[in-house]
Write a protein that holds these residues in place. Structure first.
Motif, mmCIF file in Angstrom:
data_model
loop_
_atom_site.group_PDB
_atom_site.id
_atom_site.type_symbol
_atom_site.label_atom_id
_atom_site.label_comp_id
_atom_site.label_asym_id
_atom_site.label_seq_id
_atom_site.Cartn_x
_atom_site.Cartn_y
_atom_site.Cartn_z
ATOM 1 N N LEU B 17 -46.863 31.642 -22.521
ATOM 2 C CA LEU B 17 -47.975 31.273 -23.394
ATOM 3 C C LEU B 17 -48.423 29.825 -23.180
ATOM 4 N N THR B 18 -47.567 29.023 -22.516
ATOM 5 C CA THR B 18 -48.005 27.679 -22.169
ATOM 6 C C THR B 18 -49.059 27.729 -21.067
ATOM 7 N N PHE B 19 -48.886 28.686 -20.164
ATOM 8 C CA PHE B 19 -49.788 28.741 -19.018
ATOM 9 C C PHE B 19 -50.958 29.702 -19.224
ATOM 10 N N THR B 20 -51.011 30.371 -20.394
ATOM 11 C CA THR B 20 -52.191 31.174 -20.709
ATOM 12 C C THR B 20 -52.724 30.647 -22.037
ATOM 13 N N SER B 21 -54.020 30.619 -22.206
ATOM 14 C CA SER B 21 -54.575 30.125 -23.468
ATOM 15 C C SER B 21 -55.071 31.291 -24.297
ATOM 16 N N LYS B 22 -54.161 31.903 -25.059
ATOM 17 C CA LYS B 22 -54.529 33.060 -25.867
ATOM 18 C C LYS B 22 -54.222 32.774 -27.325
ATOM 19 N N LEU B 23 -55.214 33.012 -28.170
ATOM 20 C CA LEU B 23 -55.039 32.719 -29.592
ATOM 21 C C LEU B 23 -54.246 33.808 -30.298
ATOM 22 N N TRP B 24 -54.620 35.077 -30.058
ATOM 23 C CA TRP B 24 -54.017 36.168 -30.833
ATOM 24 C C TRP B 24 -52.547 36.334 -30.524
ATOM 25 N N ALA B 25 -52.181 36.141 -29.259
ATOM 26 C CA ALA B 25 -50.765 36.260 -28.907
ATOM 27 C C ALA B 25 -49.954 35.253 -29.728
ATOM 28 N N ASN B 26 -50.460 34.009 -29.822
ATOM 29 C CA ASN B 26 -49.754 32.997 -30.619
ATOM 30 C C ASN B 26 -49.606 33.441 -32.066
ATOM 31 N N ILE B 27 -50.733 33.897 -32.650
ATOM 32 C CA ILE B 27 -50.696 34.244 -34.078
ATOM 33 C C ILE B 27 -49.754 35.417 -34.325
ATOM 34 N N ILE B 28 -49.825 36.441 -33.453
ATOM 35 C CA ILE B 28 -48.962 37.612 -33.653
ATOM 36 C C ILE B 28 -47.494 37.213 -33.523
ATOM 37 N N ILE B 29 -47.188 36.333 -32.565
ATOM 38 C CA ILE B 29 -45.790 35.906 -32.406
ATOM 39 C C ILE B 29 -45.327 35.121 -33.628
ATOM 40 N N ILE B 30 -46.199 34.243 -34.148
ATOM 41 C CA ILE B 30 -45.805 33.476 -35.338
ATOM 42 C C ILE B 30 -45.502 34.433 -36.491
ATOM 43 N N ILE B 31 -46.385 35.430 -36.696
ATOM 44 C CA ILE B 31 -46.160 36.381 -37.795
ATOM 45 C C ILE B 31 -44.858 37.147 -37.563
ATOM 46 N N GLY B 32 -44.660 37.605 -36.314
ATOM 47 C CA GLY B 32 -43.425 38.328 -36.003
ATOM 48 C C GLY B 32 -42.194 37.482 -36.302
ATOM 49 N N CYS B 33 -42.245 36.200 -35.910
ATOM 50 C CA CYS B 33 -41.111 35.305 -36.137
ATOM 51 C C CYS B 33 -40.860 35.132 -37.630
ATOM 52 N N LEU B 34 -41.943 34.992 -38.406
ATOM 53 C CA LEU B 34 -41.787 34.804 -39.849
ATOM 54 C C LEU B 34 -41.110 36.024 -40.471
ATOM 55 N N ILE B 35 -41.520 37.224 -40.019
ATOM 56 C CA ILE B 35 -40.888 38.441 -40.550
ATOM 57 C C ILE B 35 -39.395 38.435 -40.212
ATOM 58 N N LEU B 36 -39.077 38.084 -38.953
ATOM 59 C CA LEU B 36 -37.664 38.044 -38.556
ATOM 60 C C LEU B 36 -36.891 37.039 -39.404
ATOM 61 N N LEU B 37 -37.522 35.879 -39.671
ATOM 62 C CA LEU B 37 -36.840 34.844 -40.441
ATOM 63 C C LEU B 37 -36.605 35.280 -41.882
ATOM 64 N N ILE B 38 -37.615 35.933 -42.488
ATOM 65 C CA ILE B 38 -37.431 36.419 -43.861
ATOM 66 C C ILE B 38 -36.294 37.431 -43.880
ATOM 67 N N HIS B 39 -36.299 38.285 -42.866
ATOM 68 C CA HIS B 39 -35.256 39.303 -42.761
ATOM 69 C C HIS B 39 -33.864 38.656 -42.634
ATOM 70 N N ALA B 40 -33.812 37.499 -41.947
ATOM 71 C CA ALA B 40 -32.524 36.839 -41.719
ATOM 72 C C ALA B 40 -32.116 35.945 -42.892
ATOM 73 N N GLY B 41 -32.937 35.917 -43.949
ATOM 74 C CA GLY B 41 -32.552 35.151 -45.134
ATOM 75 C C GLY B 41 -32.901 33.676 -45.068
ATOM 76 N N PHE B 42 -34.087 33.368 -44.559
ATOM 77 C CA PHE B 42 -34.565 31.993 -44.472
ATOM 78 C C PHE B 42 -34.979 31.515 -45.868
ATOM 79 N N ARG B 43 -34.605 30.295 -46.220
ATOM 80 C CA ARG B 43 -34.960 29.796 -47.553
ATOM 81 C C ARG B 43 -36.339 29.133 -47.547
ATOM 82 N N TRP B 44 -36.951 29.029 -48.745
ATOM 83 C CA TRP B 44 -38.321 28.506 -48.782
ATOM 84 C C TRP B 44 -38.383 27.025 -48.424
ATOM 85 N N GLN B 45 -37.290 26.250 -48.720
ATOM 86 C CA GLN B 45 -37.272 24.841 -48.302
ATOM 87 C C GLN B 45 -37.373 24.745 -46.780
ATOM 88 N N GLN B 46 -36.664 25.683 -46.125
ATOM 89 C CA GLN B 46 -36.705 25.671 -44.664
ATOM 90 C C GLN B 46 -38.095 26.032 -44.150
#
Lengths: 186, 217
Positions: B17-46
């Motif tokens: 993703l550094t060598f391609t300039s794609k907006l949606w890929a970034n956004i989808i990955i961020i959302i995916g990561c957030l779901i994984l983090l919530i699933h793993a018990g991430f706290r709101w301070q974090q």
């Protein structure tokens, strides 16, 4: 065993150097954010990255001078990134890529002097290679290709000065102290 | 998931993703990561920390691209803004769900990294808190003599490196006296498995991301 090989002791030392620089950089972290806030209104926000680049690259040249063998500069810089990642630094795994890029930049300086010359020339060449390699990485990573030519030249010069001051002059001063204490292998 | 494969996947996606300039890929990955983090018990301070860390650099790049670059491209501004968050969320998912010891074991067993690297770095990592204390002590010792050691002061680094030299000697001796021999075949108490399932997840993730990168802007 071969002379040009890193042993357990050297690996621990390189990782500890990475930790030392990590700890001390942490105290300097506010400079980056401060510079970013100051420079953004005049359109040079990303230049904070160039101005502080030298600070993040000190471990590599220092390790190269301390251990004087191929790979030391690269690993010194790279281990710093590994340690930061394992400690849960937010930039995490991407740090590994930046660490590897900076490591290659630092290592090239020693490669060009064939691991035989260890003086100001080495530091100058190492600063130059660090500047070019890290700038190349930022070209893609931080979208430098979208900036105007004049801005790029100013940022390239700023980056070189920063790297030369921190990874050149300050590293040289530390190395001088270590040499006076007879701690650097001949 | 196997730690080595996870690391490889994270690095691969970040580099691509550094060598391609794609907006949606970034956004989808961020959302995916957030779901994984919530699933793993991430706290709101974090979460707040996660949002704050890249905020200044991301805003700086966005403003510079949109207002000051020759193209004035809103799209590239957004791409670079989201890219920084993509890096940080991927990195956080990795560090939050991976134990350093498991990673070192996995790299040694699955990737055949020489054990001196795996354990050397791990041993040094365990000295982290002591090293922090040592730096504080060096500074305090300086202050007692009326010397202020700033972060740019070569003396501070020199003294810390003296400590590092001594500790690395002692630690290497200690490890060797406990039977650690460089390059010797080792048995392992805990095996890190590398299963077909791990490979399947890795390949699926990478294929899905290729599709997103090709299909969306």
């Amino acid at each position: 065993m071969a002379k040009h090989q890193l042993h357990l002791r050297d690996i621990i030392l390189l990782a500890l150097i990475g930790i030392i620089f990590g700890i001390i950089y942490f105290a300097a972290g506010f400079i980056y954010n401060g510079l970013t806030i100051l420079l953004t209104p005049i359109g040079y926000g990303p230049m904070a990255n160039d101005l502080t680049m030298g600070i993040w690259c000190m471990a590599g040249p220092l390790a190269g001078f301390l251990l004087r063998m191929p790979g030391a500069a690269f690993l010194g810089e790279f281990f710093g990134a590994v340690v930061e990642m394992l400690l849960g630094d937010q930039w995490g795994a991407v740090n590994l890529i930046s660490g590897a890029v900076q490591g290659i930049g630092a290592e090239l300086g020693f490669t060009f002097t064939l691991y035989k010359i260890y003086n100001w020339l080495t530091l100058l060449i190492s600063s130059l290679t660090l500047t070019i390699v890290t700038f190349g990485w930022d070209w893609f990573r931080n979208g430098y290709s979208h900036f105007s030519g004049q801005m790029l030249i100013i940022m390239l010069i700023a980056r070189f000065i920063s790297i030369f001051v921190f990874s050149g002059i300050i590293v040289r001063l530390i190395v001088n102290m270590l040499q006076r204490a007879h701690l650097i292998k001949r | 998931m196997n730690p080595s494969l996870k690391l490889f996947t994270v690095l691969f996606i970040s580099l691509e993703l550094t060598f391609t300039s794609k907006l949606w890929a970034n956004i989808i990955i961020i959302i995916g990561c957030l779901i994984l983090l919530i699933h793993a018990g991430f706290r709101w301070q974090q979460f707040c920390w996660l949002v704050l860390v890249p905020l200044f650099p991301a805003i700086a790049i966005f403003i510079t691209i949109v207002l000051f670059s020759p193209s004035h491209s809103l799209f590239y501004g957004l791409v670079l803004f989201s890219r920084l968050y993509m890096y940080v969320s991927l990195g956080t998912v990795f560090t939050f769900t991976t134990n350093p010891l498991a990673l070192a074991r996995s790299l040694e067993q699955n990737c055949h990294l020489p054990s001196k690297y795996a354990y050397g770095v791990l041993a040094a990592l365990n000295l982290m808190t002591k090293m922090k204390q040592a730096v504080i002590t060096i500074r305090a010792a300086g202050q007692m003599r009326g010397v202020v050691l700033h972060w740019w002061s070569p003396t501070l680094y020199f003294k810390a490196i003296l400590v590092a030299l001594q500790w690395s000697d002692q630690l290497a001796q200690a490890m060797e006296s406990h039977g650690f021999v460089e390059g010797q075949a080792r048995t392992s108490t805990i095996n890190i498995p590398l299963t077909v399932y791990d490979w399947l997840i890795t390949i699926t993730l990478i294929v899905v991301i290729q599709i997103i990168i090709i299909a969306l802007p």
